[in-house]
Design a protein around this motif. Structure first.
Motif, PDB file in Angstrom:
ATOM      1  N   GLN A   1      23.990 -14.200 113.532  1.00 12.44           N
ATOM      2  CA  GLN A   1      24.148 -15.648 113.392  1.00 12.44           C
ATOM      3  C   GLN A   1      24.379 -16.293 114.743  1.00 12.44           C
ATOM      4  O   GLN A   1      23.942 -17.423 114.991  1.00 12.44           O
ATOM      5  CB  GLN A   1      25.314 -15.963 112.450  1.00 12.44           C
ATOM      6  CG  GLN A   1      25.342 -17.420 112.004  1.00 12.44           C
ATOM      7  CD  GLN A   1      26.236 -17.637 110.809  1.00 12.44           C
ATOM      8  OE1 GLN A   1      26.659 -16.688 110.169  1.00 12.44           O
ATOM      9  NE2 GLN A   1      26.524 -18.893 110.498  1.00 12.44           N
ATOM     10  N   SER A   2      25.043 -15.552 115.643  1.00 13.54           N
ATOM     11  CA  SER A   2      25.263 -16.085 116.995  1.00 13.54           C
ATOM     12  C   SER A   2      23.939 -16.236 117.739  1.00 13.54           C
ATOM     13  O   SER A   2      23.772 -17.169 118.539  1.00 13.54           O
ATOM     14  CB  SER A   2      26.214 -15.182 117.771  1.00 13.54           C
ATOM     15  OG  SER A   2      25.675 -13.868 117.910  1.00 13.54           O
ATOM     16  N   ALA A   3      22.981 -15.333 117.461  1.00  8.54           N
ATOM     17  CA  ALA A   3      21.665 -15.425 118.108  1.00  8.54           C
ATOM     18  C   ALA A   3      20.922 -16.667 117.612  1.00  8.54           C
ATOM     19  O   ALA A   3      20.269 -17.369 118.400  1.00  8.54           O
ATOM     20  CB  ALA A   3      20.851 -14.173 117.832  1.00  8.54           C
ATOM     21  N   VAL A   4      21.021 -16.945 116.302  1.00  9.05           N
ATOM     22  CA  VAL A   4      20.390 -18.150 115.756  1.00  9.05           C
ATOM     23  C   VAL A   4      21.007 -19.388 116.394  1.00  9.05           C
ATOM     24  O   VAL A   4      20.302 -20.310 116.824  1.00  9.05           O
ATOM     25  CB  VAL A   4      20.542 -18.202 114.220  1.00  9.05           C
ATOM     26  CG1 VAL A   4      19.989 -19.522 113.678  1.00  9.05           C
ATOM     27  CG2 VAL A   4      19.821 -17.031 113.563  1.00  9.05           C
ATOM     28  N   SER A   5      22.333 -19.429 116.473  1.00  7.66           N
ATOM     29  CA  SER A   5      23.021 -20.570 117.081  1.00  7.66           C
ATOM     30  C   SER A   5      22.613 -20.733 118.539  1.00  7.66           C
ATOM     31  O   SER A   5      22.423 -21.857 119.026  1.00  7.66           O
ATOM     32  CB  SER A   5      24.542 -20.376 116.986  1.00  7.66           C
ATOM     33  OG  SER A   5      24.959 -20.354 115.637  1.00  7.66           O
ATOM     34  N   PHE A   6      22.477 -19.612 119.250  1.00  7.12           N
ATOM     35  CA  PHE A   6      22.060 -19.653 120.660  1.00  7.12           C
ATOM     36  C   PHE A   6      20.683 -20.308 120.799  1.00  7.12           C
ATOM     37  O   PHE A   6      20.469 -21.154 121.673  1.00  7.12           O
ATOM     38  CB  PHE A   6      22.029 -18.246 121.246  1.00  7.12           C
ATOM     39  CG  PHE A   6      21.388 -18.165 122.610  1.00  7.12           C
ATOM     40  CD1 PHE A   6      22.106 -18.501 123.748  1.00  7.12           C
ATOM     41  CD2 PHE A   6      20.054 -17.784 122.748  1.00  7.12           C
ATOM     42  CE1 PHE A   6      21.506 -18.442 125.010  1.00  7.12           C
ATOM     43  CE2 PHE A   6      19.456 -17.720 123.994  1.00  7.12           C
ATOM     44  CZ  PHE A   6      20.190 -18.054 125.131  1.00  7.12           C
ATOM     45  N   HIS A   7      19.743 -19.908 119.909  1.00  8.95           N
ATOM     46  CA  HIS A   7      18.385 -20.454 119.995  1.00  8.95           C
ATOM     47  C   HIS A   7      18.368 -21.954 119.701  1.00  8.95           C
ATOM     48  O   HIS A   7      17.650 -22.709 120.376  1.00  8.95           O
ATOM     49  CB  HIS A   7      17.461 -19.723 119.019  1.00  8.95           C
ATOM     50  CG  HIS A   7      16.979 -18.394 119.521  1.00  8.95           C
ATOM     51  ND1 HIS A   7      16.255 -18.252 120.681  1.00  8.95           N
ATOM     52  CD2 HIS A   7      17.125 -17.143 119.016  1.00  8.95           C
ATOM     53  CE1 HIS A   7      15.957 -16.981 120.879  1.00  8.95           C
ATOM     54  NE2 HIS A   7      16.480 -16.286 119.880  1.00  8.95           N
ATOM     55  N   ILE A   8      19.152 -22.381 118.721  1.00 11.88           N
ATOM     56  CA  ILE A   8      19.182 -23.810 118.399  1.00 11.88           C
ATOM     57  C   ILE A   8      19.761 -24.611 119.556  1.00 11.88           C
ATOM     58  O   ILE A   8      19.223 -25.659 119.946  1.00 11.88           O
ATOM     59  CB  ILE A   8      19.995 -24.064 117.111  1.00 11.88           C
ATOM     60  CG1 ILE A   8      19.367 -23.338 115.922  1.00 11.88           C
ATOM     61  CG2 ILE A   8      20.083 -25.568 116.828  1.00 11.88           C
ATOM     62  CD1 ILE A   8      17.933 -23.721 115.638  1.00 11.88           C
ATOM     63  N   LYS A   9      20.852 -24.109 120.133  1.00 13.07           N
ATOM     64  CA  LYS A   9      21.466 -24.807 121.268  1.00 13.07           C
ATOM     65  C   LYS A   9      20.527 -24.829 122.470  1.00 13.07           C
ATOM     66  O   LYS A   9      20.405 -25.841 123.169  1.00 13.07           O
ATOM     67  CB  LYS A   9      22.788 -24.155 121.656  1.00 13.07           C
ATOM     68  CG  LYS A   9      23.545 -24.922 122.743  1.00 13.07           C
ATOM     69  CD  LYS A   9      24.886 -24.291 123.055  1.00 13.07           C
ATOM     70  CE  LYS A   9      25.666 -25.149 124.054  1.00 13.07           C
ATOM     71  NZ  LYS A   9      24.903 -25.488 125.269  1.00 13.07           N
ATOM     72  N   ALA A  10      19.856 -23.689 122.715  1.00 15.08           N
ATOM     73  CA  ALA A  10      18.926 -23.624 123.841  1.00 15.08           C
ATOM     74  C   ALA A  10      17.789 -24.626 123.670  1.00 15.08           C
ATOM     75  O   ALA A  10      17.376 -25.294 124.628  1.00 15.08           O
ATOM     76  CB  ALA A  10      18.371 -22.206 123.977  1.00 15.08           C
ATOM     77  N   LEU A  11      17.290 -24.757 122.436  1.00 13.01           N
ATOM     78  CA  LEU A  11      16.197 -25.693 122.179  1.00 13.01           C
ATOM     79  C   LEU A  11      16.681 -27.128 122.334  1.00 13.01           C
ATOM     80  O   LEU A  11      15.979 -27.978 122.911  1.00 13.01           O
ATOM     81  CB  LEU A  11      15.638 -25.460 120.774  1.00 13.01           C
ATOM     82  CG  LEU A  11      14.407 -26.275 120.387  1.00 13.01           C
ATOM     83  CD1 LEU A  11      13.256 -26.026 121.348  1.00 13.01           C
ATOM     84  CD2 LEU A  11      13.987 -25.952 118.950  1.00 13.01           C
ATOM     85  N   GLU A  12      17.877 -27.407 121.849  1.00 13.60           N
ATOM     86  CA  GLU A  12      18.429 -28.759 121.995  1.00 13.60           C
ATOM     87  C   GLU A  12      18.663 -29.100 123.464  1.00 13.60           C
ATOM     88  O   GLU A  12      18.414 -30.243 123.888  1.00 13.60           O
ATOM     89  CB  GLU A  12      19.738 -28.863 121.203  1.00 13.60           C
ATOM     90  CG  GLU A  12      19.529 -28.869 119.691  1.00 13.60           C
ATOM     91  CD  GLU A  12      20.828 -28.913 118.899  1.00 13.60           C
ATOM     92  OE1 GLU A  12      20.818 -29.376 117.752  1.00 13.60           O
ATOM     93  OE2 GLU A  12      21.868 -28.473 119.452  1.00 13.60           O
ATOM     94  N   ASP A  13      19.120 -28.128 124.243  1.00 16.43           N
ATOM     95  CA  ASP A  13      19.312 -28.360 125.676  1.00 16.43           C
ATOM     96  C   ASP A  13      17.986 -28.650 126.363  1.00 16.43           C
ATOM     97  O   ASP A  13      17.903 -29.533 127.243  1.00 16.43           O
ATOM     98  CB  ASP A  13      19.993 -27.150 126.322  1.00 16.43           C
ATOM     99  CG  ASP A  13      21.450 -27.015 125.916  1.00 16.43           C
ATOM    100  OD1 ASP A  13      22.020 -27.998 125.401  1.00 16.43           O
ATOM    101  OD2 ASP A  13      22.021 -25.914 126.105  1.00 16.43           O
ATOM    102  N   ARG A  14      16.940 -27.908 125.977  1.00 15.37           N
ATOM    103  CA  ARG A  14      15.620 -28.111 126.578  1.00 15.37           C
ATOM    104  C   ARG A  14      15.052 -29.477 126.220  1.00 15.37           C
ATOM    105  O   ARG A  14      14.435 -30.155 127.045  1.00 15.37           O
ATOM    106  CB  ARG A  14      14.665 -27.017 126.093  1.00 15.37           C
ATOM    107  CG  ARG A  14      14.844 -25.688 126.783  1.00 15.37           C
ATOM    108  CD  ARG A  14      14.103 -25.643 128.102  1.00 15.37           C
ATOM    109  NE  ARG A  14      12.665 -25.457 127.910  1.00 15.37           N
ATOM    110  CZ  ARG A  14      11.760 -25.727 128.832  1.00 15.37           C
ATOM    111  NH1 ARG A  14      12.120 -26.261 129.991  1.00 15.37           N
ATOM    112  NH2 ARG A  14      10.480 -25.515 128.605  1.00 15.37           N
ATOM    113  N   LEU A  15      15.268 -29.900 124.974  1.00 18.01           N
ATOM    114  CA  LEU A  15      14.701 -31.170 124.515  1.00 18.01           C
ATOM    115  C   LEU A  15      15.560 -32.365 124.912  1.00 18.01           C
ATOM    116  O   LEU A  15      15.062 -33.480 125.047  1.00 18.01           O
ATOM    117  CB  LEU A  15      14.540 -31.146 122.987  1.00 18.01           C
ATOM    118  CG  LEU A  15      13.547 -30.106 122.436  1.00 18.01           C
ATOM    119  CD1 LEU A  15      13.597 -30.080 120.917  1.00 18.01           C
ATOM    120  CD2 LEU A  15      12.130 -30.404 122.913  1.00 18.01           C
ATOM    121  N   GLY A  16      16.862 -32.132 125.035  1.00 19.84           N
ATOM    122  CA  GLY A  16      17.754 -33.214 125.434  1.00 19.84           C
ATOM    123  C   GLY A  16      18.305 -34.039 124.292  1.00 19.84           C
ATOM    124  O   GLY A  16      18.789 -35.160 124.514  1.00 19.84           O
TER     125      GLY A  16
END
Length: 314
Positions: free
Chosen positions: A34-49
């Motif tokens: 679940q931490s990996a899923v959360s990491f990917h969502i946060k990473a995508l949000e950071d990339r998109l802004g």
């Protein structure tokens, strides 16, 4: 924004979260923590802004921008799958992903042996992948339309803009009761429509009340979201309900179910193949259609199958 491989992985996680309406569901579907899923969502949000979704006591919810990203991602993944399929064709190999949708409880239908089609694809195209989704007809049509599925086999429905519906076969449904129901031991001569209408029925909303066409005065006292739920109501001994004959056969043979005046009240449910009309089939989709046509022609008389529609032209 230039997409990197890590962005695609994050988009895949985001789409899984939306599909399963939770981070936990995405975790199970993707086989990651679940931490990996959360990491990917946060990473995508950071990339998109900007934020894509919200989590809280009220559950999972997409933001307005997140809904737009989801919609745009569907076209992206369709294009990626088409690219993979085309590259495989250049190497004379069938690759790519086939996303197949079925309604529940087709596994007992000997005239629609999807497991045999899957086996043939696994043998002929070992590099291809198959994703199988089981859902209601309405949900399957929606997923076909929005790019979530490539093909679905489901009961006939009204024309749907952007979709091609090709007739495949017919499934026979009969009215059933179970042990414990007053009609289970009723003699045949007393099983009239008027008598049957005095008992409670269970129906499926997506069947559009076709189940009551022979029993217009029937009392609907229960609603089932799918075939298994409908069988559960019937099995209680308190409800009458329509079920596919292939699905109910085992319970009938065990003496648990009984069909009621089947010759007069059988329902013929036409099955169709749904695909997107404006899209060239991928190599793996084309293989699936050809193998399905081949197996269907083995199960049905050839002239009946051809009359039902040449699915190889999809």
């Amino acid at each position: 924004m230039l997409l990197a491989q890590s962005d695609l992985r994050s988009l895949t996680a985001f789409r899984a979260v939306v599909e399963h309406k939770s981070f936990l569901g995405a975790q199970i579907a993707l086989g990651v923590s679940q931490s990996a899923v959360s990491f990917h969502i946060k990473a995508l949000e950071d990339r998109l802004g900007f934020k894509l979704c919200r989590r809280g006591r009220s559950g999972f919810e997409l933001t307005d921008r997140g809904a737009i990203v989801l919609e745009r991602s569907k076209g992206l993944f369709l294009a990626l799958n088409a690219f993979e399929s085309d590259i495989g064709a250049l190497k004379n190999r069938i690759t790519g992903t086939l996303r197949l949708g079925l309604i529940d409880n087709t596994i007992t239908d000997c005239d629609l042996p999807i497991h045999r089609v899957i086996a043939r694809i696994s043998e002929k195209a070992p590099e291809a992948r198959i994703e199988l989704a089981i859902d209601s007809p309405d949900a399957l049509l929606s997923e076909i339309a929005n790019g979530g599925l490539d093909i679905a086999l489901l009961p006939e429905t009204q024309p749907y803009q952007g979709l091609k519906l090709s007739r495949l076969r017919e499934e026979i449904h009969s009215l059933y009761c179970a042990q414990g129901h007053p009609l289970f031991k009723q003699v045949e001569a007393e099983l009239t429509i008027e008598r049957i209408e005095t008992f409670d029925f269970v129906v499926r909303p997506y069947a559009n009340m076709r189940e009551l066409q022979f029993f217009p005065q029937a009392r609907v006292r229960a609603i089932a979201s799918n075939m298994e739920a409908q069988a559960m109501f019937v099995m209680s001994g308190h409800y009458l309900g329509y079920l596919p004959d292939h699905y109910a056969r085992d319970w009938v043979q065990k003496g648990c179910f009984r069909s009621l005046i089947p010759d007069e009240t059988r329902i013929h449910s036409t099955f169709v193949i749904a695909t997107r009309s404006a899209e060239k089939p991928s190599t793996v989709l084309d293989l699936f259609i050809r193998e399905l046509a081949g197996i269907a022609s083995e199960s049905l008389h050839k002239e009946d199958f051809l009359a039902a529609g040449n699915v190889a032209r999809l």
